[in-house]
Design a protein around this motif. Structure first.
Motif, PDB file in Angstrom:
ATOM      1  N   PHE A 249      31.952  13.969 -85.610  1.00 47.21           N
ATOM      2  CA  PHE A 249      33.051  13.198 -85.030  1.00 47.21           C
ATOM      3  C   PHE A 249      34.102  14.143 -84.475  1.00 47.21           C
ATOM      4  O   PHE A 249      34.175  15.316 -84.860  1.00 47.21           O
ATOM      5  CB  PHE A 249      33.686  12.244 -86.051  1.00 47.21           C
ATOM      6  N   ARG A 250      34.876  13.626 -83.561  1.00 51.76           N
ATOM      7  CA  ARG A 250      36.063  14.309 -83.066  1.00 51.76           C
ATOM      8  C   ARG A 250      37.128  13.224 -82.979  1.00 51.76           C
ATOM      9  O   ARG A 250      36.929  12.213 -82.297  1.00 51.76           O
ATOM     10  CB  ARG A 250      35.834  14.939 -81.695  1.00 51.76           C
ATOM     11  N   VAL A 251      38.222  13.413 -83.679  1.00 45.61           N
ATOM     12  CA  VAL A 251      39.275  12.410 -83.745  1.00 45.61           C
ATOM     13  C   VAL A 251      39.705  12.006 -82.334  1.00 45.61           C
ATOM     14  O   VAL A 251      39.868  12.847 -81.457  1.00 45.61           O
ATOM     15  CB  VAL A 251      40.486  12.942 -84.551  1.00 45.61           C
ATOM     16  N   ASN A 252      39.864  10.712 -82.140  1.00 50.03           N
ATOM     17  CA  ASN A 252      40.246  10.121 -80.856  1.00 50.03           C
ATOM     18  C   ASN A 252      39.254  10.418 -79.742  1.00 50.03           C
ATOM     19  O   ASN A 252      39.617  10.442 -78.569  1.00 50.03           O
ATOM     20  CB  ASN A 252      41.657  10.543 -80.438  1.00 50.03           C
ATOM     21  N   SER A 253      37.982  10.636 -80.103  1.00 48.00           N
ATOM     22  CA  SER A 253      36.966  10.896 -79.103  1.00 48.00           C
ATOM     23  C   SER A 253      35.658  10.162 -79.417  1.00 48.00           C
ATOM     24  O   SER A 253      35.272   9.251 -78.705  1.00 48.00           O
ATOM     25  CB  SER A 253      36.709  12.396 -78.982  1.00 48.00           C
ATOM     26  N   PHE A 254      34.984  10.553 -80.509  1.00 44.65           N
ATOM     27  CA  PHE A 254      33.712   9.918 -80.830  1.00 44.65           C
ATOM     28  C   PHE A 254      33.417  10.014 -82.322  1.00 44.65           C
ATOM     29  O   PHE A 254      33.975  10.850 -83.029  1.00 44.65           O
ATOM     30  CB  PHE A 254      32.547  10.540 -80.044  1.00 44.65           C
ATOM     31  N   ILE A 255      32.511   9.136 -82.784  1.00 45.84           N
ATOM     32  CA  ILE A 255      32.007   9.191 -84.141  1.00 45.84           C
ATOM     33  C   ILE A 255      30.507   8.905 -84.080  1.00 45.84           C
ATOM     34  O   ILE A 255      30.082   7.980 -83.377  1.00 45.84           O
ATOM     35  CB  ILE A 255      32.758   8.228 -85.095  1.00 45.84           C
ATOM     36  N   ARG A 256      29.739   9.740 -84.750  1.00 44.60           N
ATOM     37  CA  ARG A 256      28.274   9.605 -84.748  1.00 44.60           C
ATOM     38  C   ARG A 256      27.796   9.306 -86.162  1.00 44.60           C
ATOM     39  O   ARG A 256      28.198   9.970 -87.115  1.00 44.60           O
ATOM     40  CB  ARG A 256      27.627  10.893 -84.248  1.00 44.60           C
ATOM     41  N   PHE A 257      26.930   8.306 -86.258  1.00 40.36           N
ATOM     42  CA  PHE A 257      26.368   7.866 -87.534  1.00 40.36           C
ATOM     43  C   PHE A 257      24.853   8.041 -87.531  1.00 40.36           C
ATOM     44  O   PHE A 257      24.216   7.916 -86.487  1.00 40.36           O
ATOM     45  CB  PHE A 257      26.630   6.370 -87.754  1.00 40.36           C
ATOM     46  N   ARG A 258      24.280   8.272 -88.702  1.00 42.49           N
ATOM     47  CA  ARG A 258      22.830   8.264 -88.873  1.00 42.49           C
ATOM     48  C   ARG A 258      22.508   7.326 -90.020  1.00 42.49           C
ATOM     49  O   ARG A 258      23.014   7.492 -91.133  1.00 42.49           O
ATOM     50  CB  ARG A 258      22.294   9.660 -89.198  1.00 42.49           C
ATOM     51  N   TRP A 259      21.679   6.305 -89.730  1.00 39.15           N
ATOM     52  CA  TRP A 259      21.276   5.378 -90.774  1.00 39.15           C
ATOM     53  C   TRP A 259      20.471   6.139 -91.813  1.00 39.15           C
ATOM     54  O   TRP A 259      19.520   6.854 -91.472  1.00 39.15           O
ATOM     55  CB  TRP A 259      20.428   4.235 -90.220  1.00 39.15           C
ATOM     56  N   LEU A 260      20.811   6.011 -93.080  1.00 39.82           N
ATOM     57  CA  LEU A 260      20.117   6.746 -94.137  1.00 39.82           C
ATOM     58  C   LEU A 260      18.684   6.275 -94.314  1.00 39.82           C
ATOM     59  O   LEU A 260      17.838   7.042 -94.778  1.00 39.82           O
ATOM     60  CB  LEU A 260      20.885   6.631 -95.458  1.00 39.82           C
ATOM     61  N   ASP A 261      18.381   5.042 -93.921  1.00 38.58           N
ATOM     62  CA  ASP A 261      17.019   4.530 -94.070  1.00 38.58           C
ATOM     63  C   ASP A 261      16.165   4.692 -92.808  1.00 38.58           C
ATOM     64  O   ASP A 261      15.034   4.228 -92.754  1.00 38.58           O
ATOM     65  CB  ASP A 261      17.032   3.058 -94.506  1.00 38.58           C
ATOM     66  N   ASP A 262      16.682   5.380 -91.796  1.00 39.85           N
ATOM     67  CA  ASP A 262      15.925   5.576 -90.558  1.00 39.85           C
ATOM     68  C   ASP A 262      14.937   6.725 -90.732  1.00 39.85           C
ATOM     69  O   ASP A 262      15.323   7.825 -91.127  1.00 39.85           O
ATOM     70  CB  ASP A 262      16.875   5.874 -89.398  1.00 39.85           C
ATOM     71  N   GLU A 263      13.684   6.477 -90.428  1.00 41.02           N
ATOM     72  CA  GLU A 263      12.648   7.488 -90.598  1.00 41.02           C
ATOM     73  C   GLU A 263      12.664   8.532 -89.484  1.00 41.02           C
ATOM     74  O   GLU A 263      12.101   9.613 -89.638  1.00 41.02           O
ATOM     75  CB  GLU A 263      11.273   6.824 -90.671  1.00 41.02           C
ATOM     76  N   ASP A 264      13.289   8.218 -88.356  1.00 38.96           N
ATOM     77  CA  ASP A 264      13.362   9.161 -87.239  1.00 38.96           C
ATOM     78  C   ASP A 264      14.566  10.082 -87.443  1.00 38.96           C
ATOM     79  O   ASP A 264      15.711   9.638 -87.365  1.00 38.96           O
ATOM     80  CB  ASP A 264      13.497   8.401 -85.918  1.00 38.96           C
ATOM     81  N   PRO A 265      14.334  11.368 -87.704  1.00 38.28           N
ATOM     82  CA  PRO A 265      15.454  12.275 -87.987  1.00 38.28           C
ATOM     83  C   PRO A 265      16.370  12.524 -86.784  1.00 38.28           C
ATOM     84  O   PRO A 265      17.510  12.942 -86.962  1.00 38.28           O
ATOM     85  CB  PRO A 265      14.762  13.567 -88.421  1.00 38.28           C
ATOM     86  N   LYS A 266      15.901  12.249 -85.572  1.00 38.72           N
ATOM     87  CA  LYS A 266      16.722  12.458 -84.378  1.00 38.72           C
ATOM     88  C   LYS A 266      17.585  11.253 -84.044  1.00 38.72           C
ATOM     89  O   LYS A 266      18.515  11.349 -83.265  1.00 38.72           O
ATOM     90  CB  LYS A 266      15.825  12.771 -83.176  1.00 38.72           C
TER      91      LYS A 266
END
Length: 128
Positions: A62-79
């Motif tokens: 993340f970058r404050v006031n720019s973006f936030i990226r999440f990864r689902w913990l149950d997603d089998e695709d690491p990308k």
């Protein structure tokens, strides 16, 4: 099955980046449009829908006031991840919300429709 990257853009009628950032990056903001209840602890957001559905997503960047990226913990695709990014348009003095997500080829249209619905809800409840 390999997932495809999806990039969607939504115009928001927001003159303040702080409002947009709060809506996409805080539990209280996400509760207004994304999930019924949201809890944040140790870099992990826990999302609740209704009485039975729960998913957890780790904040990977993340970058404050720019973006936030999440990864689902149950997603089998690491990308795979989903990202909410705010972009300021100097011409209109408004913000655009860019959504990046990943979906299986046979789920791309459903995923786009889901995001369209969620962002419409965001606009409706927040006045953006």
């Amino acid at each position: 099955m390999r997932k495809e990257k999806i990039r969607l853009e939504y115009m928001l009628k927001a003159g303040s980046g702080n409002i947009v950032w709060s809506i996409i990056s805080t539990p209280s903001g996400l509760e207004t449009w994304f999930a019924d209840k949201v809890i944040f602890k140790d870099k992990v957001f826990t999302f609740y829908w209704g009485k039975t559905e729960t998913r957890q997503a780790e904040v990977t960047n993340f970058r404050v006031n720019s973006f936030i990226r999440f990864r689902w913990l149950d997603d089998e695709d690491p990308k795979a991840y989903f990202e909410l990014k705010m972009v300021y348009n100097e011409l209109t003095s408004d913000y655009m919300l860019e959504v990046i997500d990943w979906a299986a080829p046979d789920e791309v249209e459903d995923t786009k429709e889901l995001w369209d619905s969620e962002i419409e809800k965001l606009k409706r409840v927040s006045g953006l």
